[in-house]
Design an enzyme around this catalytic site. Structure first.
Site, PDB file in Angstrom:
ATOM      1  CB  VAL A 169      43.881  44.326  36.545  1.00 57.53           C
ATOM      2  CG1 VAL A 169      42.800  44.376  37.661  1.00 57.53           C
ATOM      3  CG2 VAL A 169      43.602  45.222  35.440  1.00 57.53           C
ATOM      4  CB  SER A 170      45.272  43.307  41.925  1.00 56.01           C
ATOM      5  OG  SER A 170      44.083  43.299  41.982  1.00 56.01           O
ATOM      6  CG  ASP A 171      41.509  40.650  39.142  1.00 49.76           C
ATOM      7  OD1 ASP A 171      41.992  41.494  38.277  1.00 49.76           O
ATOM      8  OD2 ASP A 171      40.245  40.348  39.146  1.00 49.76           O
ATOM      9  CB  CYS A 172      44.817  40.893  35.117  1.00 55.50           C
ATOM     10  SG  CYS A 172      43.319  41.508  34.556  1.00 55.50           S
TER      11      CYS A 172
ATOM     12  CD  GLU B 276      43.182  34.254  38.343  1.00 58.73           C
ATOM     13  OE1 GLU B 276      43.903  33.237  37.961  1.00 58.73           O
ATOM     14  OE2 GLU B 276      42.357  34.348  39.250  1.00 58.73           O
TER      15      GLU B 276
END
EC number: 5.4.99.-
Length: 759
Positions: free
Chosen positions: A482-485, A488
């Protein structure tokens, strides 16, 4: 006795099942009378207050981990402030030390924090129906499992007799009919549980019966044999054979929709129906206001209860379904076009098998997991594929004081760890919790996806984006970055590389960081925004063909403020330490992403949060993404508007409290009775600190910090309040770790960037 197991299993795995969590009943474990009493008390307490507090507090897990970690944790004396005037560094530090000390006892040896990631009420019924039609219900689910599932369903039945789309929602036909059916399949009589089922049946029949169940429910009832396939709008598998350049090719859909409708089209194409038993025959009478054989199934195709309707069908969509139903389907059943149907089914099952093997039979999510399983059983009930599906069901089940539920993923392991590390590092107590950070850091390092797919095929052959270098939401066995995972986790890896290896372990190999950066850069869309899993592949007008009446914005992978902001922040952190790697591309990426974030700001200064509730969440991301690109309160009207928005929503108590109705109705809505929520308060506090509020007027920050400090429980934990996650506009989901992570993070930032700077 129920026990929570970690990192075990005979199934294939990319990393020896690191991060796996599942509950198992062990009849040989005999709890003490005291333990039995504790479990009974917390379960009974939930039942007693089930209409006031809909969210469980994960107390069964807490009881087990407390026991596993030995003696009682010694905590400093609890702090309670009468007003913000009593605020001091000592009060904040004491609260933080108590909070981290407690939260560290909830960490597993693998480095992650287990927890409840449920909330939607349509998931468990799908599993029960799927196991029933594959004749595996009593084999897979012991009587103890079934007992806990019945308890869960009854605990979340609303006072009017129905069930909501999620645990806090008003009753819907989808979840009322499916929950009723599930309880009957789990052995309940028609008037079971002191009339609870009779009340549910009355709710269904008073609204015209189950013919008005939304499309996902129509499919599940058809699979079970209590609704006819003629009453479904078409899901022809032949659509997968269309040229990919067409905007409506399913390979261009948002991956969650794509992976759900892929196996659904197989079942529709086969007109799959499970075994017809006496209970099925009885349900055909129980669910409808007319005799089953007299129902007008063609008319039923377009029916949807008003309680469920979030996204009405467009006229274009209804015309399309009518045409395919009346013209296309009759032709596809006849030779020679029947050969095309078989070709499409062969194509679809091949893609189902790829998804199964690529994810070690976890699949992208719980709905596609169960539908894929039914497809594999239909193909061959004795297949290895079906057996491997069965072995992974427990990964999705979670037990708490409200019963056994099906989660929205097989956990939120990586996501929670990435935030937890950032929260602890934000405090002045890092050296005290080096062992906690080291275990969590190891988990992050070992959770990066190291392959682009299953086998040697090009991922694009399976409509997949590259995945190497990314991080998933849960564990790498899921294999869907996932892009935000990814962003982060990259930030965490960079943070840990700047700390002593003796404290937090060796840093990640720089080449693996390069892989992560490459993946993030590849996910930016032409307008500068970042979507969730992949590039946006089609156009917003495709939403006019959204067949899922219960959800909004599901047809394509839209760009989000959360994903775009996370990419900016993490690329900036990377570039600061490694300025020689793709510097110009990173700078251009950040600038475009910041411009995108500014374009999607709401007129009132907020940002809509698509994955958390809601405007406080989105605005936190909007602010910190822009600050990372050099915007300040002084030079950015966008930031000034965002700051004023947050300040305008602060409650008299000093906190913030936002209802899930904000996401549903797209209008900021306070919780009932002006109640504050510790997670919303934490997000707002973090956002305002980032926007420089301490330099202008720190009073709102002192008030918010006071709310957080006074919310802490005796044992260092924080209370579980209203549900705080959301997806697809209309459905909420639990992020049980947020109650611990974000107060720590916010108070840590407050201590270091507000109180210490004032000195």
């Amino acid at each position: 006795m129920w026990t929570l197991k970690f990192s075990k299993g005979w199934e294939t795995s990319d990393n020896a099942h690191l991060g796996r969590q599942f509950w198992e009943f062990d009849p040989n474990l005999q709890p003490s009378l005291e333990e039995q009493a504790r479990v009974h008390n917390v379960c009974n307490d939930f039942y007693t207050h089930r209409f006031q507090a809909k969210h469980s507090s994960d107390l069964l897990m807490r009881l087990q981990l407390k026991k596993a970690n030995g003696s009682e944790v010694k905590l400093p004396t609890q702090v309670k402030l009468r007003s913000e005037e009593e605020m001091s560094e000592e009060a904040v530090e004491t609260t933080l030390r108590r909070a981290i000390r407690f939260y560290s006892t909830m960490q597993t040896q693998d480095g992650f924090w287990p927890g409840d990631y449920a909330g939607p009420l349509f998931l468990l019924p799908g599993l029960v129906i799927g196991l029933s039609v594959t004749k595996a219900l009593d084999t897979v689910l012991s009587r103890h499992h079934q007992q806990e599932m019945r308890r869960y369903l009854y605990n979340h039945q609303n006072e009017d007799g129905g069930w909501g789309l999620h645990i806090e929602g008003n009753s819907t036909m989808l979840c009322t009919a499916l929950s009723y059916v599930s309880l009957r399949l789990l052995g309940e009589e028609m008037d079971g549980c002191d009339g609870a089922l009779r009340q549910a049946r009355r709710w269904i029949l008073d609204r015209g019966g189950a013919t008005s169940i939304p499309s996902w429910g129509k499919l599940w009832l058809s699979v079970l044999g209590v609704y006819e396939w003629e009453g479904n709008n078409p899901l022809p598998p032949e659509i997968w054979l269309l040229p990919y350049f067409l905007p409506l090719h399913p390979g261009r859909m948002w991956c969650h929709s794509r992976m759900v409708y892929l196996p659904m089209s197989y079942l529709y194409g086969k007109r799959f129906v499970g075994p017809i038993s006496p209970i099925i025959t009885s349900l055909r009478q129980e669910l409808y206001t007319s005799p089953y054989h007299m129902i007008d199934w063609n008319l039923s195709r377009s029916l949807c209860a008003k309680e469920d309707l979030y996204t009405p069908h467009s006229k274009i969509q209804d015309m399309l379904w009518d045409s395919i139903h009346k013209l296309g389907e009759p032709l596809l059943k006849k030779w020679p076009l029947s050969k095309l149907r078989q070709k499409a089914l062969d194509f679809v099952i091949k893609h189902i098998h790829y998804e199964d093997e690529n994810t070690h039979y976890l699949c992208l999510g719980p709905v596609s997991k169960v539908v894929n399983m039914v497809c594999c059983w239909d193909e061959d009930p004795n297949s290895e594929a079906f057996t491997r599906h069965i072995s992974r069901i427990k990964d999705y089940l979670w037990l708490a004081e409200d019963g056994m539920k099906m989660q929205g993923y097989h956990g939120s392991q990586l996501w929670d760890v990435a935030f937890a590390i950032q929260a602890i590092v934000a405090t002045d107590l890092v050296e005290e919790y080096g062992s906690v950070l080291k275990k969590a850091h190891d988990f992050v390092k070992n959770s990066q996806v190291r392959r682009n797919g299953f086998g040697d095929d090009d991922p694009s052959d399976w409509y997949r984006h590259n995945s190497k270098g990314g991080w998933p939401f849960s564990t790498p066995d899921n294999a869907w970055p996932v892009s935000d995972c990814t962003s982060e986790a990259l930030k965490v890896a960079i943070m840990m590389s700047q700390m002593p290896p003796t404290m937090v372990g060796e840093p990640m190999d720089i080449r693996k960081l390069y892989d992560a950066v490459d993946l993030i850069l590849s996910l930016q869309n032409s307008n500068g925004g970042f979507a969730s899993y992949e590039l946006t592949r089609s156009h917003p007008w495709l939403e006019t063909l959204n067949p899922a009446e219960i959800f909004g914005d599901v047809m394509i992978d839209y760009q989000y403020v959360e994903c775009s902001s996370a990419a900016i922040e993490r690329l900036k952190a990377f570039m600061k330490l490694h300025p020689s790697y793709r510097k110009k591309e990173i700078q251009a990426c950040m600038a475009k992403a910041a411009d995108f974030i500014e374009t999607i700001q709401q007129p009132d200064g907020s940002w809509y949060g698509s994955w958390g509730i809601c405007y406080t969440y989105g605005t936190w991301f909007g602010i910190k993404g822009l600050v990372a690109c050099g915007r300040t309160y002084e030079n950015s009207k966008t930031l000034r508007k965002a700051t004023h928005f947050l300040l305008s929503k602060q409650l008299k108590s000093g906190g913030w409290g936002e209802s899930y109705l904000s996401a549903h109705n797209k209008v900021y809505t306070d919780l009932k009775n002006g109640k504050s929520h510790i997670v919303n308060t934490s997000w707002a506090l973090l956002a305002l600190i980032k926007a420089g509020q301490a330099q202008r007027d720190p009073s709102p920050l002192h008030q918010a910090a006071t709310v957080l400090i006074n919310s802490q429980l005796d044992n260092g934990d924080f209370p579980q309040q209203e549900i705080i996650g959301v997806f697809n506009k209309s459905c909420t989901i639990s992020y049980s770790a947020y109650r611990n992570i974000f107060p720590i993070w916010a108070l840590g930032e407050y201590q270091l960037k507000v109180l210490k700077r004032q000195e």
